[in-house]
Design a protein around this motif. Structure first.
Motif, PDB file in Angstrom:
ATOM      1  N   GLU A  60       0.818  -1.208   0.000  1.00 15.71           N
ATOM      2  CA  GLU A  60       0.000   0.000   0.000  1.00 15.71           C
ATOM      3  C   GLU A  60       0.857   1.265   0.000  1.00 15.71           C
ATOM      4  O   GLU A  60       0.399   2.331  -0.412  1.00 15.71           O
ATOM      5  CB  GLU A  60      -0.942   0.004   1.201  1.00 15.71           C
ATOM      6  N   GLU A  61       2.102   1.139   0.448  1.00 13.12           N
ATOM      7  CA  GLU A  61       2.994   2.307   0.500  1.00 13.12           C
ATOM      8  C   GLU A  61       3.517   2.706  -0.879  1.00 13.12           C
ATOM      9  O   GLU A  61       4.033   3.818  -1.062  1.00 13.12           O
ATOM     10  CB  GLU A  61       4.182   2.010   1.418  1.00 13.12           C
ATOM     11  N   THR A  62       3.408   1.784  -1.836  1.00 16.39           N
ATOM     12  CA  THR A  62       3.904   2.051  -3.192  1.00 16.39           C
ATOM     13  C   THR A  62       3.062   3.140  -3.862  1.00 16.39           C
ATOM     14  O   THR A  62       1.932   3.388  -3.487  1.00 16.39           O
ATOM     15  CB  THR A  62       3.878   0.748  -4.009  1.00 16.39           C
ATOM     16  N   TRP A  63       3.654   3.784  -4.833  1.00 13.96           N
ATOM     17  CA  TRP A  63       3.016   4.875  -5.575  1.00 13.96           C
ATOM     18  C   TRP A  63       2.590   5.990  -4.614  1.00 13.96           C
ATOM     19  O   TRP A  63       1.451   6.438  -4.602  1.00 13.96           O
ATOM     20  CB  TRP A  63       1.840   4.379  -6.419  1.00 13.96           C
ATOM     21  N   CYS A  64       3.562   6.402  -3.789  1.00 16.38           N
ATOM     22  CA  CYS A  64       3.380   7.531  -2.871  1.00 16.38           C
ATOM     23  C   CYS A  64       2.272   7.263  -1.854  1.00 16.38           C
ATOM     24  O   CYS A  64       1.600   8.189  -1.387  1.00 16.38           O
ATOM     25  CB  CYS A  64       3.075   8.812  -3.642  1.00 16.38           C
ATOM     26  N   GLY A  65       2.062   5.992  -1.521  1.00 19.69           N
ATOM     27  CA  GLY A  65       1.031   5.637  -0.563  1.00 19.69           C
ATOM     28  C   GLY A  65      -0.377   5.622  -1.132  1.00 19.69           C
ATOM     29  O   GLY A  65      -1.347   5.535  -0.377  1.00 19.69           O
ATOM     30  N   LEU A  66      -0.491   5.651  -2.454  1.00 19.11           N
ATOM     31  CA  LEU A  66      -1.808   5.693  -3.102  1.00 19.11           C
ATOM     32  C   LEU A  66      -2.291   4.323  -3.559  1.00 19.11           C
ATOM     33  O   LEU A  66      -3.426   4.200  -4.033  1.00 19.11           O
ATOM     34  CB  LEU A  66      -1.761   6.625  -4.325  1.00 19.11           C
ATOM     35  N   ASN A  67      -1.464   3.289  -3.446  1.00 18.04           N
ATOM     36  CA  ASN A  67      -1.783   1.974  -3.989  1.00 18.04           C
ATOM     37  C   ASN A  67      -2.865   1.286  -3.154  1.00 18.04           C
ATOM     38  O   ASN A  67      -2.635   0.894  -2.021  1.00 18.04           O
ATOM     39  CB  ASN A  67      -0.524   1.113  -4.030  1.00 18.04           C
ATOM     40  N   ALA A  90      17.028   9.368 -14.854  1.00 19.69           N
ATOM     41  CA  ALA A  90      15.905   9.131 -15.759  1.00 19.69           C
ATOM     42  C   ALA A  90      14.717   8.549 -15.011  1.00 19.69           C
ATOM     43  O   ALA A  90      13.563   8.888 -15.295  1.00 19.69           O
ATOM     44  CB  ALA A  90      16.335   8.204 -16.896  1.00 19.69           C
ATOM     45  N   MET A  91      14.994   7.665 -14.055  1.00 22.63           N
ATOM     46  CA  MET A  91      13.917   7.078 -13.266  1.00 22.63           C
ATOM     47  C   MET A  91      13.199   8.157 -12.462  1.00 22.63           C
ATOM     48  O   MET A  91      11.969   8.195 -12.402  1.00 22.63           O
ATOM     49  CB  MET A  91      14.476   5.990 -12.348  1.00 22.63           C
ATOM     50  N   TYR A  92      13.969   9.054 -11.832  1.00 21.31           N
ATOM     51  CA  TYR A  92      13.355  10.123 -11.054  1.00 21.31           C
ATOM     52  C   TYR A  92      12.569  11.078 -11.949  1.00 21.31           C
ATOM     53  O   TYR A  92      11.520  11.599 -11.544  1.00 21.31           O
ATOM     54  CB  TYR A  92      14.409  10.876 -10.248  1.00 21.31           C
ATOM     55  N   ALA A  93      13.056  11.299 -13.148  1.00 20.43           N
ATOM     56  CA  ALA A  93      12.310  12.123 -14.101  1.00 20.43           C
ATOM     57  C   ALA A  93      10.989  11.445 -14.443  1.00 20.43           C
ATOM     58  O   ALA A  93       9.932  12.089 -14.475  1.00 20.43           O
ATOM     59  CB  ALA A  93      13.135  12.350 -15.365  1.00 20.43           C
ATOM     60  N   GLY A  94      11.046  10.149 -14.694  1.00 17.13           N
ATOM     61  CA  GLY A  94       9.828   9.410 -14.988  1.00 17.13           C
ATOM     62  C   GLY A  94       8.844   9.443 -13.837  1.00 17.13           C
ATOM     63  O   GLY A  94       7.629   9.585 -14.034  1.00 17.13           O
ATOM     64  N   ARG A  95       9.353   9.314 -12.617  1.00 13.90           N
ATOM     65  CA  ARG A  95       8.479   9.376 -11.442  1.00 13.90           C
ATOM     66  C   ARG A  95       7.770  10.720 -11.365  1.00 13.90           C
ATOM     67  O   ARG A  95       6.569  10.796 -11.064  1.00 13.90           O
ATOM     68  CB  ARG A  95       9.300   9.130 -10.171  1.00 13.90           C
ATOM     69  N   ASN A 111      11.063   3.026  -5.783  1.00 20.39           N
ATOM     70  CA  ASN A 111      11.436   4.398  -5.441  1.00 20.39           C
ATOM     71  C   ASN A 111      10.243   5.333  -5.312  1.00 20.39           C
ATOM     72  O   ASN A 111      10.408   6.556  -5.311  1.00 20.39           O
ATOM     73  CB  ASN A 111      12.429   4.921  -6.472  1.00 20.39           C
ATOM     74  N   THR A 112       9.041   4.767  -5.216  1.00 21.16           N
ATOM     75  CA  THR A 112       7.873   5.588  -4.867  1.00 21.16           C
ATOM     76  C   THR A 112       7.486   5.398  -3.407  1.00 21.16           C
ATOM     77  O   THR A 112       6.584   6.083  -2.914  1.00 21.16           O
ATOM     78  CB  THR A 112       6.655   5.247  -5.746  1.00 21.16           C
ATOM     79  N   LEU A 113       8.153   4.485  -2.720  1.00 20.75           N
ATOM     80  CA  LEU A 113       7.856   4.251  -1.299  1.00 20.75           C
ATOM     81  C   LEU A 113       8.217   5.467  -0.445  1.00 20.75           C
ATOM     82  O   LEU A 113       7.614   5.704   0.602  1.00 20.75           O
ATOM     83  CB  LEU A 113       8.613   3.024  -0.787  1.00 20.75           C
ATOM     84  N   CYS A 114       9.202   6.213  -0.911  1.00 18.97           N
ATOM     85  CA  CYS A 114       9.690   7.363  -0.139  1.00 18.97           C
ATOM     86  C   CYS A 114       9.209   8.686  -0.727  1.00 18.97           C
ATOM     87  O   CYS A 114       9.700   9.753  -0.365  1.00 18.97           O
ATOM     88  CB  CYS A 114      11.212   7.350  -0.091  1.00 18.97           C
ATOM     89  N   SER A 115       8.242   8.619  -1.654  1.00 18.73           N
ATOM     90  CA  SER A 115       7.751   9.825  -2.310  1.00 18.73           C
ATOM     91  C   SER A 115       6.357  10.160  -1.793  1.00 18.73           C
ATOM     92  O   SER A 115       5.658   9.307  -1.246  1.00 18.73           O
ATOM     93  CB  SER A 115       7.707   9.607  -3.827  1.00 18.73           C
ATOM     94  N   THR A 116       5.948  11.407  -1.972  1.00 15.48           N
ATOM     95  CA  THR A 116       4.646  11.856  -1.487  1.00 15.48           C
ATOM     96  C   THR A 116       3.737  12.245  -2.655  1.00 15.48           C
ATOM     97  O   THR A 116       4.222  12.638  -3.716  1.00 15.48           O
ATOM     98  CB  THR A 116       4.800  13.071  -0.556  1.00 15.48           C
ATOM     99  N   PRO A 117       2.419  12.148  -2.475  1.00 15.25           N
ATOM    100  CA  PRO A 117       1.470  12.514  -3.534  1.00 15.25           C
ATOM    101  C   PRO A 117       1.299  14.030  -3.607  1.00 15.25           C
ATOM    102  O   PRO A 117       0.267  14.593  -3.247  1.00 15.25           O
ATOM    103  CB  PRO A 117       0.180  11.819  -3.093  1.00 15.25           C
ATOM    104  N   CYS A 118       2.332  14.672  -4.094  1.00 17.00           N
ATOM    105  CA  CYS A 118       2.413  16.128  -4.073  1.00 17.00           C
ATOM    106  C   CYS A 118       2.818  16.626  -5.456  1.00 17.00           C
ATOM    107  O   CYS A 118       3.719  16.076  -6.082  1.00 17.00           O
ATOM    108  CB  CYS A 118       3.446  16.546  -3.029  1.00 17.00           C
TER     109      CYS A 118
END
Length: 310
Positions: free
Chosen positions: A11-18, A285-290, A56-63
């Protein structure tokens, strides 16, 4: 078949939106990966992108970049398409996307090389009973009829799109960021009226003017798909890709372009392809894609009333 890795089930994946317990038809957005890079003509590695991006979306926020939040957006990760022959794999992808489109579910695909956009666009075609537009953001037009005999190569993506029932002509396509062309593409380019803005045009005319021209051409379509090859960006910002080309879009150009496209057109889906994590240890490139993905979701969240501003 669709397979979920460990991150697709968190559930933490995709900035906690999964939303791991939610059905796809109830989701605001469905995201899925196609870890396939068998259609490349140069360097591989794009098959690694879906898992690396999820992790690498586990540590990102839906912002969004403007500091608005969309934590109420319901994202369902469908997993990755894996296994079997390419024809079988592409057929499964096509069927899956057709179902999402018929049900009016917005979706995001993470590639894979650019050949995986072929079955996605075929699925959109099957799921609709009307013409749709395709905005192709890339260093290359991918209009080769074949590459080394392969008609499903990453350089043939939009040539195959021209064969679709609901892609009536080249007027359904708009290319942005182009700065390289293959010999047979050049012959096709000379013989046809192709709507293309090169990376040079984006610099000289300004990205907002380019976006406005694209919107003017695409607004006649009620539904539009965006395919974003990460090599549209200058390799200084996204080195981890198979076929980088110097002189590409800057991050600000890309984000401004997406802002205008998402706010003025009905974008029913988009993809980010050709991220090859092993080709750049910094994962730029991955961070750009994210960022491209989360900004796109922010615009969708705003449209459905799930974006919270200060």
């Amino acid at each position: 078949m669709l397979v979920k890795d460990e991150f697709a089930m968190k559930e933490e994946t995709w900035c906690g939106l999964n939303r791991t317990q939610m059905n796809e038809e109830d989701a605001d957005v469905v995201v899925f990966g196609i870890p396939y890079d068998g259609g490349v003509s140069y360097r591989g590695g794009a098959a690694e992108a879906p898992e690396t991006l999820r992790a690498n979306t586990l540590c990102s926020t839906p912002c969004t970049e403007r500091l608005s939040y969309f934590e109420g957006l319901n994202v369902v990760d469908g997993g990755d398409f894996k296994g079997g022959s390419r024809n079988a794999l592409f057929s499964e992808i096509e069927n899956y996307v057709a179902g999402l489109v018929r049900n009016g579910v917005r979706f995001t695909m993470v590639g894979g090389d650019h050949s995986v956009t072929i079955p996605v666009e075929r699925g959109i075609d099957r799921g609709l009973d009307e013409e749709f537009g395709i905005i192709h953001i890339d260093a290359h037009m991918d209009l080769c009829d074949d590459m080394d005999g392969d008609r499903l190569s990453h350089g043939s993506t939009e040539r195959r799109a021209l064969e679709l029932e609901n892609v009536g002509s080249l007027d359904n396509l708009y290319f942005i960021g182009i700065r390289s062309i293959e010999p047979d593409e050049f012959a096709f380019y000379k013989e046809n009226n192709i709507r293309v803005k090169t990376a040079y045009d984006c610099y000289k005319e300004g990205i907002e003017a380019v976006a406005d021209d694209c919107i003017g051409k695409m607004k006649k379509f009620g539904k539009v798909y965006i395919t974003f090859d990460i090599d549209a960006l200058d390799p200084g910002y996204a080195a981890g890709t198979g076929t980088p080309q110097f002189g590409g879009l800057t991050p600000r150009m890309a984000l401004t372009l997406l802002e205008k496209l998402f706010t003025e057109l009905n974008i029913i889906g988009f993809d980010v392809v050709e991220i090859a994590p092993s080709l750049d240890p910094s994962l730029a490139a991955m961070y750009a894609g994210r960022k491209i993905i989360t900004e796109g979701w922010g615009y969708w969240a705003d449209e459905i009333g799930k974006l919270v501003r200060k």
